[in-house]
Design a protein around this motif. Structure first.
Motif, mmCIF file in Angstrom:
data_model
loop_
_atom_site.group_PDB
_atom_site.id
_atom_site.type_symbol
_atom_site.label_atom_id
_atom_site.label_comp_id
_atom_site.label_asym_id
_atom_site.label_seq_id
_atom_site.Cartn_x
_atom_site.Cartn_y
_atom_site.Cartn_z
ATOM 1 N N MET A 119 0.864 -1.185 0.000
ATOM 2 C CA MET A 119 0.000 0.000 0.000
ATOM 3 C C MET A 119 0.899 1.233 0.000
ATOM 4 O O MET A 119 1.470 1.614 1.012
ATOM 5 C CB MET A 119 -0.920 -0.021 1.232
ATOM 6 N N ALA A 150 3.344 2.465 -3.247
ATOM 7 C CA ALA A 150 4.536 1.906 -3.908
ATOM 8 C C ALA A 150 5.534 3.005 -4.226
ATOM 9 O O ALA A 150 5.961 3.174 -5.367
ATOM 10 C CB ALA A 150 4.109 1.173 -5.181
ATOM 11 N N GLY A 151 5.905 3.783 -3.202
ATOM 12 C CA GLY A 151 6.856 4.875 -3.395
ATOM 13 C C GLY A 151 8.280 4.422 -3.159
ATOM 14 O O GLY A 151 8.653 3.289 -3.492
ATOM 15 N N ILE A 171 10.046 3.613 -0.415
ATOM 16 C CA ILE A 171 10.198 2.421 0.426
ATOM 17 C C ILE A 171 9.374 1.255 -0.125
ATOM 18 O O ILE A 171 9.898 0.155 -0.365
ATOM 19 C CB ILE A 171 9.780 2.750 1.881
ATOM 20 N N GLY A 172 8.075 1.489 -0.355
ATOM 21 C CA GLY A 172 7.201 0.402 -0.809
ATOM 22 C C GLY A 172 7.617 -0.142 -2.168
ATOM 23 O O GLY A 172 7.607 -1.357 -2.405
ATOM 24 N N ILE A 182 0.047 -1.111 -4.931
ATOM 25 C CA ILE A 182 -1.131 -0.233 -4.967
ATOM 26 C C ILE A 182 -0.609 1.193 -5.128
ATOM 27 O O ILE A 182 0.199 1.661 -4.319
ATOM 28 C CB ILE A 182 -1.976 -0.391 -3.688
ATOM 29 N N ALA A 194 3.127 1.611 3.257
ATOM 30 C CA ALA A 194 4.229 2.573 3.101
ATOM 31 C C ALA A 194 3.804 3.847 2.392
ATOM 32 O O ALA A 194 4.476 4.309 1.473
ATOM 33 C CB ALA A 194 5.395 1.904 2.366
ATOM 34 N N VAL A 195 2.651 4.399 2.825
ATOM 35 C CA VAL A 195 2.301 5.740 2.342
ATOM 36 C C VAL A 195 2.895 6.756 3.321
ATOM 37 O O VAL A 195 3.340 6.395 4.414
ATOM 38 C CB VAL A 195 0.763 5.935 2.230
ATOM 39 N N LYS A 196 2.920 8.026 2.939
ATOM 40 C CA LYS A 196 3.363 9.054 3.872
ATOM 41 C C LYS A 196 2.334 9.182 5.005
ATOM 42 O O LYS A 196 1.158 8.827 4.846
ATOM 43 C CB LYS A 196 3.491 10.404 3.153
ATOM 44 N N ASP A 234 -1.205 10.514 4.580
ATOM 45 C CA ASP A 234 -2.127 9.689 3.775
ATOM 46 C C ASP A 234 -2.561 8.418 4.517
ATOM 47 O O ASP A 234 -3.310 7.606 3.958
ATOM 48 C CB ASP A 234 -1.444 9.268 2.465
ATOM 49 N N GLN A 246 6.567 2.925 8.735
ATOM 50 C CA GLN A 246 6.516 4.380 8.534
ATOM 51 C C GLN A 246 7.215 5.088 9.697
ATOM 52 O O GLN A 246 7.258 4.572 10.812
ATOM 53 C CB GLN A 246 5.062 4.842 8.479
ATOM 54 N N ALA A 266 17.318 4.624 2.459
ATOM 55 C CA ALA A 266 16.936 5.862 1.783
ATOM 56 C C ALA A 266 16.622 5.549 0.324
ATOM 57 O O ALA A 266 17.475 5.055 -0.413
ATOM 58 C CB ALA A 266 18.057 6.896 1.882
ATOM 59 N N ILE A 307 10.952 8.082 -5.175
ATOM 60 C CA ILE A 307 10.463 8.031 -6.559
ATOM 61 C C ILE A 307 11.166 9.144 -7.326
ATOM 62 O O ILE A 307 11.121 10.294 -6.908
ATOM 63 C CB ILE A 307 8.937 8.286 -6.628
ATOM 64 N N LYS A 334 13.852 5.388 17.063
ATOM 65 C CA LYS A 334 13.992 6.007 15.740
ATOM 66 C C LYS A 334 13.352 7.391 15.725
ATOM 67 O O LYS A 334 13.870 8.311 15.106
ATOM 68 C CB LYS A 334 13.412 5.128 14.622
ATOM 69 N N SER A 361 14.416 11.944 4.514
ATOM 70 C CA SER A 361 13.324 11.904 3.536
ATOM 71 C C SER A 361 12.518 13.212 3.600
ATOM 72 O O SER A 361 11.941 13.642 2.608
ATOM 73 C CB SER A 361 12.423 10.679 3.755
ATOM 74 N N GLU A 419 6.530 15.434 6.250
ATOM 75 C CA GLU A 419 6.099 14.814 7.509
ATOM 76 C C GLU A 419 6.568 15.566 8.756
ATOM 77 O O GLU A 419 6.525 15.017 9.858
ATOM 78 C CB GLU A 419 6.600 13.357 7.567
HETATM 79 N N1 LIG Z 1 11.936 7.429 1.679
HETATM 80 C C1 LIG Z 1 12.772 7.058 2.634
HETATM 81 O O1 LIG Z 1 13.988 7.017 2.404
HETATM 82 C C2 LIG Z 1 12.247 6.650 3.976
HETATM 83 C C3 LIG Z 1 10.896 6.734 4.261
HETATM 84 N N2 LIG Z 1 10.434 6.254 5.463
HETATM 85 C C4 LIG Z 1 9.003 6.308 5.781
HETATM 86 O O2 LIG Z 1 8.300 5.426 4.926
HETATM 87 C C5 LIG Z 1 6.992 5.946 4.638
HETATM 88 C C6 LIG Z 1 6.841 6.011 3.118
HETATM 89 O O3 LIG Z 1 7.757 6.992 2.647
HETATM 90 P P1 LIG Z 1 8.200 7.093 1.123
HETATM 91 O O4 LIG Z 1 8.433 5.754 0.552
HETATM 92 O O5 LIG Z 1 9.305 8.085 1.086
HETATM 93 O O6 LIG Z 1 6.890 7.736 0.480
HETATM 94 P P2 LIG Z 1 6.608 8.103 -1.058
HETATM 95 O O7 LIG Z 1 5.943 9.424 -1.082
HETATM 96 O O8 LIG Z 1 7.833 7.901 -1.879
HETATM 97 O O9 LIG Z 1 5.589 6.966 -1.487
HETATM 98 C C7 LIG Z 1 4.289 6.875 -1.008
HETATM 99 C C8 LIG Z 1 3.435 6.494 -2.189
HETATM 100 O O10 LIG Z 1 2.142 6.169 -1.717
HETATM 101 C C9 LIG Z 1 1.201 6.721 -2.619
HETATM 102 N N3 LIG Z 1 -0.089 6.793 -1.981
HETATM 103 C C10 LIG Z 1 -0.499 7.536 -0.932
HETATM 104 N N4 LIG Z 1 -1.770 7.293 -0.635
HETATM 105 C C11 LIG Z 1 -2.201 6.363 -1.518
HETATM 106 C C12 LIG Z 1 -3.442 5.705 -1.733
HETATM 107 N N5 LIG Z 1 -4.507 5.968 -0.962
HETATM 108 N N6 LIG Z 1 -3.539 4.823 -2.747
HETATM 109 C C13 LIG Z 1 -2.473 4.562 -3.533
HETATM 110 N N7 LIG Z 1 -1.262 5.143 -3.378
HETATM 111 C C14 LIG Z 1 -1.139 6.035 -2.380
HETATM 112 C C15 LIG Z 1 1.804 8.057 -2.968
HETATM 113 O O11 LIG Z 1 1.192 8.619 -4.097
HETATM 114 P P3 LIG Z 1 1.250 10.225 -4.358
HETATM 115 O O12 LIG Z 1 2.662 10.511 -4.763
HETATM 116 O O13 LIG Z 1 0.251 10.401 -5.436
HETATM 117 O O14 LIG Z 1 0.898 10.898 -3.062
HETATM 118 C C16 LIG Z 1 3.254 7.635 -3.206
HETATM 119 O O15 LIG Z 1 3.432 7.112 -4.494
HETATM 120 C C17 LIG Z 1 6.914 7.315 5.318
HETATM 121 O O16 LIG Z 1 6.286 7.242 6.563
HETATM 122 C C18 LIG Z 1 8.387 7.690 5.516
HETATM 123 O O17 LIG Z 1 8.607 8.511 6.615
HETATM 124 C C19 LIG Z 1 11.254 5.653 6.377
HETATM 125 C C20 LIG Z 1 12.603 5.549 6.123
HETATM 126 C C21 LIG Z 1 13.224 6.111 4.955
#
Ligand SMILES: NC(=O)C1=CN([C@@H]2O[C@H](COP(=O)(O)OP(=O)(O)OC[C@H]3O[C@@H](n4cnc5c(N)ncnc54)[C@H](OP(=O)(O)O)[C@@H]3O)[C@@H](O)[C@H]2O)C=CC1
Ligand SMILES: CC(C)(CO)C(=O)C(=O)O
Length: 308
Positions: free
Chosen positions: A6, A8-9, A11-12, A29, A75-77, A80, A102, A128, A131, A185, A256, A268
């Motif tokens: 959930m 796919a950014g 991390i996901g 997703i 793994a949404v923000k 969200d 998260q 780290a 997208i 953390k 991030s 965040e």
């Molecule tokens: N990135 C990192 O290096 C790190 C991140 N984290 C934590 O991991 C979590 C995820 O971060 P990160 O991977 O950076 O986030 P991203 O913004 O890269 O990815 C989140 C994805 O989820 C999508 N999304 C949100 N809501 C929905 C929904 N309802 N349906 C479908 N897709 C959805 C977003 O779409 P859209 O872009 O359209 O909003 C985006 O593509 C956060 O809590 C962050 O703090 C922890 C450690 C390191």
């Protein structure tokens, strides 16, 4: 295993890509242009060891297209989280578990309100990734380690940790003291992210500067004091541990949060330094460093401030 990601950014997308590469049935997703690119061109993950390409990755917007899974990797923000958690019902089978790594201290309760607390395994991830274009994830290299609640030896969670380790890239383990890790953390990341984001600088330029370095320690001490006041008996060693962790990572390392600010995205901060400030106010714990940096970051919380 059958796994839904959930969100796919960074991390996901990375974790899902590695699990799909290893042969698991992974459903990403996603939404918008990212979903369109995943469907038309598949998933591409750039890594220092070369790209990983999965042209036929499953990608969906609607969880009902996927049906019940073993693991939902959530793994949404943070902003969200509530809306995404409200959409999980079609993915839930009798033994499904939701793994969230998260950042912050709030996601477990938000998800649990929709799925029941017994399904949610909260934890942390150190890596780290982000997208860089629709359908494209960039992993910057270095550590890729997660630890999440094992729920007293739950078989699905144990199998998921094993599946991650078997990729040869992800490192995963379960713990029976997840709250301690989540709070450790939180103390480190609320401080690191505010420090790098307020200065708009990566860690290398800050850690070698005496005044900036002293501010990092102060931020960690304040967040640690808040954790103690909330009732989490964290070892004060977490402060020196975090500093030495940052000292041994590449000097280009950014939080991030800073990556999001630079990309003009919502961020965040309210859930990290802003949360330390808020808890400090509620509990009577002074947090002058976090309060000052949060006041600088707050206007950027929902993206770049509009014209005055
Ligand atoms: N990135 C990192 O290096 C790190 C991140 N984290 C934590 O991991 C979590 C995820 O971060 P990160 O991977 O950076 O986030 P991203 O913004 O890269 O990815 C989140 C994805 O989820 C999508 N999304 C949100 N809501 C929905 C929904 N309802 N349906 C479908 N897709 C959805 C977003 O779409 P859209 O872009 O359209 O909003 C985006 O593509 C956060 O809590 C962050 O703090 C922890 C450690 C390191
Ligand atoms: C500092 C880092 C990259 C460590 O994983 C992190 O968690 C974040 O910036 O969100």
């Amino acid at each position: 295993m059958k796994i839904a990601i959930m969100g796919a950014g960074g991390i996901g997308g990375y974790v899902g890509g590695r699990l799909a590469e290893a042969g698991h049935e992974v459903h990403l997703i996603a939404r918008g242009a990212h979903l369109a690119a995943l469907r038309s061109d598949g998933l591409r993950v750039e890594t220092p060891d070369g790209p990983l390409s999965i042209p036929d990755i499953h990608a969906a917007e609607d969880p009902a297209e996927i049906g019940p899974v073993d693991i939902i990797y959530f793994a949404v923000k943070l902003a969200d989280t509530d809306a995404a958690a409200a959409r999980l019902a079609p993915l839930l089978g009798p033994n499904t578990r939701v793994v969230t790594v998260q950042n912050g201290i709030d996601s477990k309760n938000i998800i649990a309100a929709h799925t029941g607390a017994e399904r949610v395994s909260a934890g942390i991830i150190y890596m780290a990734a982000n997208i860089t274009a629709p359908g494209v994830i960039s992993f910057l290299g270095g550590v890729q380690r997660m630890v999440f609640d094992g729920q007293g030896g739950n078989a699905v969670l144990a199998a998921f940790a094993e599946a991650c380790n078997a990729t040869g890239h992800l490192q995963a383990e379960t713990t029976e003291t997840p709250d301690m890790l989540v709070w450790q953390k939180f103390v480190g990341l609320s401080s690191f992210s505010a420090w790098t984001s307020a200065a708009r600088l990566p860690s290398g330029a800050l850690r070698t500067h005496p005044e900036a370095r002293a501010m990092f320690r102060q931020l960690l001490e304040e967040a640690h004091a808040v954790a103690l006041a909330v009732g989490h008996d964290l070892n004060p060693g977490v402060i020196d541990h975090t500093i030495s962790l940052i000292d041994t990572q590449p000097p280009t390392m950014k939080s991030s949060l800073l990556v999001d600010i630079e990309a003009g995205k919502p961020n965040e901060a309210a859930w990290l330094s802003g949360r330390v400030h808020q808890l400090g106010q509620e509990l009577g714990v002074p947090t002058p460093g976090h309060s000052a940096l949060w006041s600088i970051l707050a206007p950027w919380a929902d993206g770049p401030p509009g014209p005055a």
